[in-house]
Design a protein around this motif. Structure first.
Motif, PDB file in Angstrom:
ATOM      1  N   MET A   1       0.904  -1.333  -0.021  1.00 22.88           N
ATOM      2  CA  MET A   1      -0.151  -0.028   0.090  1.00 22.88           C
ATOM      3  C   MET A   1       0.599   1.227   0.030  1.00 22.88           C
ATOM      4  O   MET A   1       1.943   1.427   0.842  1.00 22.88           O
ATOM      5  N   ARG A   2       0.619   1.960  -0.946  1.00 27.29           N
ATOM      6  CA  ARG A   2       1.379   3.220  -1.227  1.00 27.29           C
ATOM      7  C   ARG A   2       0.767   4.299  -0.184  1.00 27.29           C
ATOM      8  O   ARG A   2      -0.488   4.237   0.506  1.00 27.29           O
ATOM      9  N   LEU A   3       1.785   5.391   0.331  1.00 24.61           N
ATOM     10  CA  LEU A   3       1.033   6.467   1.209  1.00 24.61           C
ATOM     11  C   LEU A   3      -0.244   7.016   0.459  1.00 24.61           C
ATOM     12  O   LEU A   3      -1.124   7.407   1.121  1.00 24.61           O
ATOM     13  N   SER A   4      -0.262   7.367  -0.737  1.00 27.61           N
ATOM     14  CA  SER A   4      -1.634   7.930  -1.289  1.00 27.61           C
ATOM     15  C   SER A   4      -2.912   6.948  -1.146  1.00 27.61           C
ATOM     16  O   SER A   4      -3.897   7.452  -1.192  1.00 27.61           O
ATOM     17  N   GLU A   5      -2.230   5.584  -1.340  1.00 29.39           N
ATOM     18  CA  GLU A   5      -3.421   4.593  -1.090  1.00 29.39           C
ATOM     19  C   GLU A   5      -3.815   4.746   0.317  1.00 29.39           C
ATOM     20  O   GLU A   5      -5.232   4.634   0.599  1.00 29.39           O
ATOM     21  N   ARG A   7      -4.035   7.466   2.332  1.00 27.41           N
ATOM     22  CA  ARG A   7      -4.512   8.482   2.507  1.00 27.41           C
ATOM     23  C   ARG A   7      -6.210   8.392   1.900  1.00 27.41           C
ATOM     24  O   ARG A   7      -7.153   8.788   2.323  1.00 27.41           O
ATOM     25  N   LEU A  39       3.866   6.489  10.423  1.00 27.01           N
ATOM     26  CA  LEU A  39       4.153   6.677   9.237  1.00 27.01           C
ATOM     27  C   LEU A  39       5.339   7.489   8.910  1.00 27.01           C
ATOM     28  O   LEU A  39       6.435   7.024   8.125  1.00 27.01           O
ATOM     29  N   PRO A  44       5.247   0.759   7.403  1.00 27.70           N
ATOM     30  CA  PRO A  44       4.735   0.547   6.367  1.00 27.70           C
ATOM     31  C   PRO A  44       3.261   1.000   6.231  1.00 27.70           C
ATOM     32  O   PRO A  44       2.611   0.574   7.218  1.00 27.70           O
ATOM     33  N   ALA A  45       2.684   1.639   5.331  1.00 29.67           N
ATOM     34  CA  ALA A  45       1.494   2.241   5.320  1.00 29.67           C
ATOM     35  C   ALA A  45       0.284   1.206   5.379  1.00 29.67           C
ATOM     36  O   ALA A  45      -0.690   1.247   6.138  1.00 29.67           O
ATOM     37  N   ARG A  46       0.517  -0.106   4.849  1.00 30.89           N
ATOM     38  CA  ARG A  46      -0.505  -1.128   5.085  1.00 30.89           C
ATOM     39  C   ARG A  46      -0.603  -1.538   6.467  1.00 30.89           C
ATOM     40  O   ARG A  46      -1.691  -1.700   7.093  1.00 30.89           O
ATOM     41  N   TRP A  49      -2.535   1.036   8.342  1.00 34.50           N
ATOM     42  CA  TRP A  49      -3.878   0.908   7.880  1.00 34.50           C
ATOM     43  C   TRP A  49      -4.541  -0.030   8.848  1.00 34.50           C
ATOM     44  O   TRP A  49      -5.868  -0.041   9.245  1.00 34.50           O
ATOM     45  N   LEU A  68      -7.437   1.350  -3.201  1.00 31.91           N
ATOM     46  CA  LEU A  68      -6.818   1.037  -4.556  1.00 31.91           C
ATOM     47  C   LEU A  68      -7.364   1.487  -5.646  1.00 31.91           C
ATOM     48  O   LEU A  68      -8.594   1.702  -5.662  1.00 31.91           O
TER      49      LEU A  68
END
Length: 73
Positions: A1-5, A7, A39, A44-46, A49, A68
């Motif tokens: 998971m990317r940071l943009s995902e 958010r 973060l 990791p963002a995942r 989350w 996603l």
């Protein structure tokens, strides 16, 4: 998971305002810091989350796939 995902997942699940409050104020038991701090510390963002989902009682059916882009094809 990317940071943009991450958010986008926050926005989709909690909305802009409440999502910002959660990430900045709610201490995640798993990490002992807020989501924003985790973060910034390289978690990791995942992982952040999933920890946030646990703390905020998000139903497990909504833990995966949020944030996603819709697959092409």
């Amino acid at each position: 998971m990317r940071l943009s995902e991450f958010r986008q997942a926050i926005k989709d699940e909690f909305g802009d305002g409440y999502g910002r409050v959660l990430t900045s104020d709610l201490v995640l038991t798993r990490f002992g810091v807020t989501a924003d701090q985790a973060l910034a510390g390289g978690v990791p963002a995942r992982d952040v989350w999933l920890a946030l989902c646990v703390e905020a009682d998000v139903p497990e059916s909504r833990w995966y796939g949020v944030g996603l882009p819709v697959p092409k094809g």
